[in-house]
Design an enzyme around this catalytic site. Structure first.
Site, PDB file in Angstrom:
ATOM      1  N   GLY A  49     -15.568 -55.344   4.533  1.00 55.70           N
ATOM      2  CA  GLY A  49     -15.759 -56.738   4.165  1.00 55.70           C
ATOM      3  C   GLY A  49     -15.145 -57.032   2.809  1.00 55.70           C
ATOM      4  O   GLY A  49     -15.019 -56.138   1.965  1.00 55.70           O
ATOM      5  N   GLY A  51     -14.770 -60.381  -0.238  1.00 52.20           N
ATOM      6  CA  GLY A  51     -15.289 -61.644  -0.736  1.00 52.20           C
ATOM      7  C   GLY A  51     -15.197 -61.583  -2.240  1.00 52.20           C
ATOM      8  O   GLY A  51     -14.109 -61.580  -2.805  1.00 52.20           O
ATOM      9  N   GLY A  53     -15.172 -59.215  -4.267  1.00 53.37           N
ATOM     10  CA  GLY A  53     -15.022 -57.766  -4.338  1.00 53.37           C
ATOM     11  C   GLY A  53     -14.828 -57.210  -2.942  1.00 53.37           C
ATOM     12  O   GLY A  53     -14.472 -57.931  -2.009  1.00 53.37           O
ATOM     13  N   ALA A  54     -15.074 -55.929  -2.788  1.00 53.33           N
ATOM     14  CA  ALA A  54     -14.916 -55.279  -1.487  1.00 53.33           C
ATOM     15  C   ALA A  54     -16.204 -54.558  -1.108  1.00 53.33           C
ATOM     16  O   ALA A  54     -16.960 -54.099  -1.972  1.00 53.33           O
ATOM     17  CB  ALA A  54     -13.753 -54.291  -1.532  1.00 53.33           C
ATOM     18  N   VAL A  55     -16.442 -54.468   0.200  1.00 48.32           N
ATOM     19  CA  VAL A  55     -17.573 -53.717   0.730  1.00 48.32           C
ATOM     20  C   VAL A  55     -17.021 -52.579   1.570  1.00 48.32           C
ATOM     21  O   VAL A  55     -16.175 -52.792   2.446  1.00 48.32           O
ATOM     22  CB  VAL A  55     -18.498 -54.607   1.592  1.00 48.32           C
ATOM     23  CG1 VAL A  55     -19.685 -53.790   2.100  1.00 48.32           C
ATOM     24  CG2 VAL A  55     -18.993 -55.808   0.792  1.00 48.32           C
ATOM     25  N   LYS A  69     -20.972 -51.995  -2.152  1.00 52.24           N
ATOM     26  CA  LYS A  69     -20.353 -53.226  -2.656  1.00 52.24           C
ATOM     27  C   LYS A  69     -19.891 -53.018  -4.093  1.00 52.24           C
ATOM     28  O   LYS A  69     -20.676 -52.631  -4.968  1.00 52.24           O
ATOM     29  CB  LYS A  69     -21.361 -54.379  -2.593  1.00 52.24           C
ATOM     30  CG  LYS A  69     -20.785 -55.743  -2.912  1.00 52.24           C
ATOM     31  CD  LYS A  69     -21.835 -56.819  -2.646  1.00 52.24           C
ATOM     32  CE  LYS A  69     -21.290 -58.210  -2.834  1.00 52.24           C
ATOM     33  NZ  LYS A  69     -22.317 -59.247  -2.552  1.00 52.24           N
ATOM     34  N   ASP A 173     -24.653 -70.067  -0.830  1.00 53.54           N
ATOM     35  CA  ASP A 173     -23.443 -69.756  -0.042  1.00 53.54           C
ATOM     36  C   ASP A 173     -23.833 -69.310   1.363  1.00 53.54           C
ATOM     37  O   ASP A 173     -23.410 -68.246   1.839  1.00 53.54           O
ATOM     38  CB  ASP A 173     -22.617 -68.683  -0.747  1.00 53.54           C
ATOM     39  CG  ASP A 173     -21.160 -68.672  -0.283  1.00 53.54           C
ATOM     40  OD1 ASP A 173     -20.738 -69.637   0.382  1.00 53.54           O
ATOM     41  OD2 ASP A 173     -20.447 -67.698  -0.585  1.00 53.54           O
TER      42      ASP A 173
END
Length: 349
Positions: A49, A51, A53-55, A69, A173
């Site tokens: 994922g 957004g 940053g990265a997951v 995360k 959000d």
């Protein structure tokens, strides 16, 4: 320093603690080297994922799967949002919120570790890519019963955030990309990086930082007015997306305009996702659309709160209030503001 900020703000220990009379969640403190090993040194192959940053998917030495995360390198704002998320999740616990299992502090960086969600995010199940290809290689179909439970679960999580956790927390959000699904398809609200507490003795507060995702943002946020009703508006969009399988961003004028158009043309059930097979409760679908239209009213004071919405969704004997009859009540949505909206048909059996 981050370590000082965390340890003085919340007592993250391996034994039960309380803060201000409230039980604080118990999290594991991970060594950075352990996170590096679990994610294969944050390999792009393990990214599940993106957004703020990265997951990454990680596998611990005992075989446990986790989601890791991490903010972008040298991203001050991203790290602040992870601090905010850590602070909030320390005091939140609900079956419809993502579960934080631990965290890691590496110099000035915070890395968060979550329970791994095996059924991805809701947007990956509902939508195709913009070029018409599937997002997921495997096909996971959602029948109406599952979609109805998703709507109720998200509603329950938002009710907890707004009213049932001891504070009022505005997520800011709410969208399918931030709804994760566990093995049993239970929805988990995630991504609390821009969430914030709300003072109960105020109807709104003013913010000059209208963060969020544009096509899910309530209209009053353009004027910097923030309240829990902003989440209610976003939830209304999510309901329509769950029913239709259509991204709000895919409609030039938005899903609200499409709903009102179909409603006045007497073909509202054409809104439902073509992948929904019969038997399908058309009455429940129309009732859910009716509730979504309540959430999407332009005036935040006219929108119901999450407790009322949750009651409507879980009690068939509790009927939603009548909706306005003019399209103007849904704001500038690209159709004649004087159009009469015959919404009462949505509650007809």
């Amino acid at each position: 320093m981050i370590i000082s900020w965390i340890t003085t703000r919340w007592p993250f220990r391996r034994t039960p603690q309380t803060a201000n009379g409230r039980e604080v969640q118990i999290f594991e403190i991970f060594d950075f080297e352990r996170i590096v090993a679990a994610t294969d040194d944050f390999s792009d192959i393990n990214i599940i994922g993106r957004g703020r940053g990265a997951v990454y998917k990680g596998i611990l030495e005992n075989g446990e799967e986790i989601a890791v995360k991490r903010a972008p390198r040298n991203a001050h704002t991203g790290n602040e949002q992870l601090q905010n998320e850590l602070n909030l999740l320390a005091r939140l616990k609900h079956k419809n919120l993502v579960k934080l299992t631990g965290f890691c502090i590496q110099q000035q960086e915070i890395i968060l570790c979550f329970q791994f969600m095996h059924n991805h995010s809701l947007d990956q199940l509902l939508f195709e890519n913009y070029d018409g290809t599937r997002i997921l290689e495997e096909e996971i179909e959602l029948n109406w019963g599952q979609r109805s439970r998703l709507i109720q679960g998200i509603s329950s999580g938002l009710l907890y955030l707004h009213e049932d956790n001891g504070d009022t927390i505005i997520h800011r959000d709410v969208k399918p990309a931030n709804i994760l699904l566990d093995r049993n398809m239970v929805p988990k609200i995630s991504d609390f990086g821009i969430s914030r507490p709300f003072e109960e003795d105020r109807s709104f507060f003013t913010t000059d930082n209208s963060r969020g995702t544009i096509r899910y943002m309530a209209p009053e946020l353009q004027s910097g007015m923030l309240s829990p009703k902003a989440d209610v508006y976003s939830f209304g969009i999510v309901i329509l997306e769950i029913i239709s399988g259509i991204r709000n961003t895919s409609c030039p004028l938005g899903l609200v305009s499409l709903v009102l158009q179909y409603l006045n043309e007497g073909r509202i059930l054409e809104l439902k996702d073509a992948r929904l097979e019969e038997p399908c409760s058309n009455g429940e679908i129309k009732r859910s659309i009716y509730i979504a239209l309540h959430c999407l009213l332009e005036d935040p004071n006219s929108r119901p709160d999450m407790r009322q919405i949750n009651l409507w969704l879980t009690s068939e004997s509790t009927h939603p209030l009548p909706l306005p009859v003019r399209a103007s009540h849904w704001g500038s949505i690209g159709i004649d503001a004087t159009t009469v909206v015959n919404s009462a048909t949505l509650l007809e059996i």
